[in-house]
Design an enzyme around this catalytic site. Sequence first.
Site, PDB file in Angstrom:
ATOM      1  CB  SER A   1      -0.913   0.098   1.250  1.00 44.25           C
ATOM      2  OG  SER A   1      -0.315   0.118   2.440  1.00 44.25           O
TER       3      SER A   1
ATOM      4  CG  LEU B   1      10.127  -7.027   6.741  1.00 47.83           C
ATOM      5  CD1 LEU B   1       9.311  -8.395   7.219  1.00 47.83           C
ATOM      6  CD2 LEU B   1       9.877  -6.016   7.554  1.00 47.83           C
TER       7      LEU B   1
ATOM      8  CG  LEU C   1      20.141  -4.658   8.280  1.00 48.02           C
ATOM      9  CD1 LEU C   1      21.009  -4.949   9.086  1.00 48.02           C
ATOM     10  CD2 LEU C   1      19.591  -3.327   8.557  1.00 48.02           C
TER      11      LEU C   1
ATOM     12  CG  HIS D   1       9.606   1.687  12.138  1.00 46.10           C
ATOM     13  ND1 HIS D   1       9.757   0.421  12.040  1.00 46.10           N
ATOM     14  CD2 HIS D   1       9.019   2.091  13.431  1.00 46.10           C
ATOM     15  CE1 HIS D   1       9.540  -0.122  13.323  1.00 46.10           C
ATOM     16  NE2 HIS D   1       9.181   0.595  13.987  1.00 46.10           N
TER      17      HIS D   1
ATOM     18  CD  GLU E   1       3.085   2.772   7.888  1.00 49.86           C
ATOM     19  OE1 GLU E   1       3.568   2.487   6.692  1.00 49.86           O
ATOM     20  OE2 GLU E   1       2.479   2.277   8.696  1.00 49.86           O
TER      21      GLU E   1
HETATM   22  C1  GRF Z   1       4.186  -0.568   6.759  1.00 55.24           C
HETATM   23  O1  GRF Z   1       3.239  -0.518   7.971  1.00 55.24           O
HETATM   24  C2  GRF Z   1       5.693   0.096   6.640  1.00 55.24           C
HETATM   25  O2  GRF Z   1       5.712   0.964   7.786  1.00 55.24           O
HETATM   26  C3  GRF Z   1       6.452  -1.160   7.230  1.00 55.24           C
HETATM   27  O3  GRF Z   1       5.810  -2.312   6.614  1.00 55.24           O
HETATM   28  C4  GRF Z   1       4.394  -1.973   6.365  1.00 55.24           C
HETATM   29  C5  GRF Z   1       4.316  -2.234   4.803  1.00 55.24           C
HETATM   30  O4  GRF Z   1       3.019  -2.109   4.428  1.00 55.24           O
HETATM   31  N1  GRF Z   1       7.751  -0.759   6.982  1.00 55.24           N
HETATM   32  P1  GRF Z   1       2.483  -1.882   2.890  1.00 55.24           P
HETATM   33  O5  GRF Z   1       2.968  -3.265   2.165  1.00 55.24           O
HETATM   34  O6  GRF Z   1       3.263  -0.828   2.305  1.00 55.24           O
HETATM   35  O7  GRF Z   1       0.994  -2.073   2.871  1.00 55.24           O
END
Ligand code: GRF
Length: 195
Positions: free
Chosen positions: A18, A90, A92, A109, A179
């Site tokens: 998303s 996820l 590094l 994050h 976000e």
């Molecule tokens: C989000 O909550 C972001 O902050 C974290 O992973 C999630 C990814 O969600 N790093 P999406 O795949 O962008 O919906």
Amino acid sequence: MCELARVAVLVGTTGRGSNMQALAQACLSGSVPAAVACVVAISDSSPALARATELGLEAVAIPFDDEFGGALLSELGRRSVAWICLAGFLRLLPSEVLAAYPRRILNIHPALLPQFGGKGMYGLRVHEAVLASGARESGCTIHYASEQYDAGEIILQLKCPVEPGDSPETLAARVLALEHRAYPEALKIAIERAG
Ligand code: GRF
């Protein structure tokens, strides 16, 4: 007209994509002076990669093995990518990738760093930890990526309240909506800063 910054979005293997979609839409609408040149995942079964294809974006799967850094750099080089946005990615990044894109790799994050971040802090665990702490507010953070999880210089944070009766899921949904506003805004700030 200024040239658009070419961005690669690196997504997770299980994430929805998303944030990738929010970034792509903000670029298309012209609110961010950038274009999503490709979307990269480490598995071709990533739902976010399928979503990228549906959106008409170039989707690339690169296995996360010893060759990952070199393979990623060559894919990005072929597409003249200048910026990398991590969105649900996820791992590094290998040091060669960090070195090739100094202050040009962003991560998002779903909490207010430096709290509630670090290795293993992803997904609902983050929101569970926020609720367990009794914090009255949460939010999201966009920062430059570094050799450590969730540790680079912060570019932008947006905040929202933690409501009485929140579950990890309701808090996650409130933060996710933030976000989608914050990531495009942070990318714009970083691009403008870089000149
Ligand atoms: C989000 O909550 C972001 O902050 C974290 O992973 C999630 C990814 O969600 N790093 P999406 O795949 O962008 O919906």
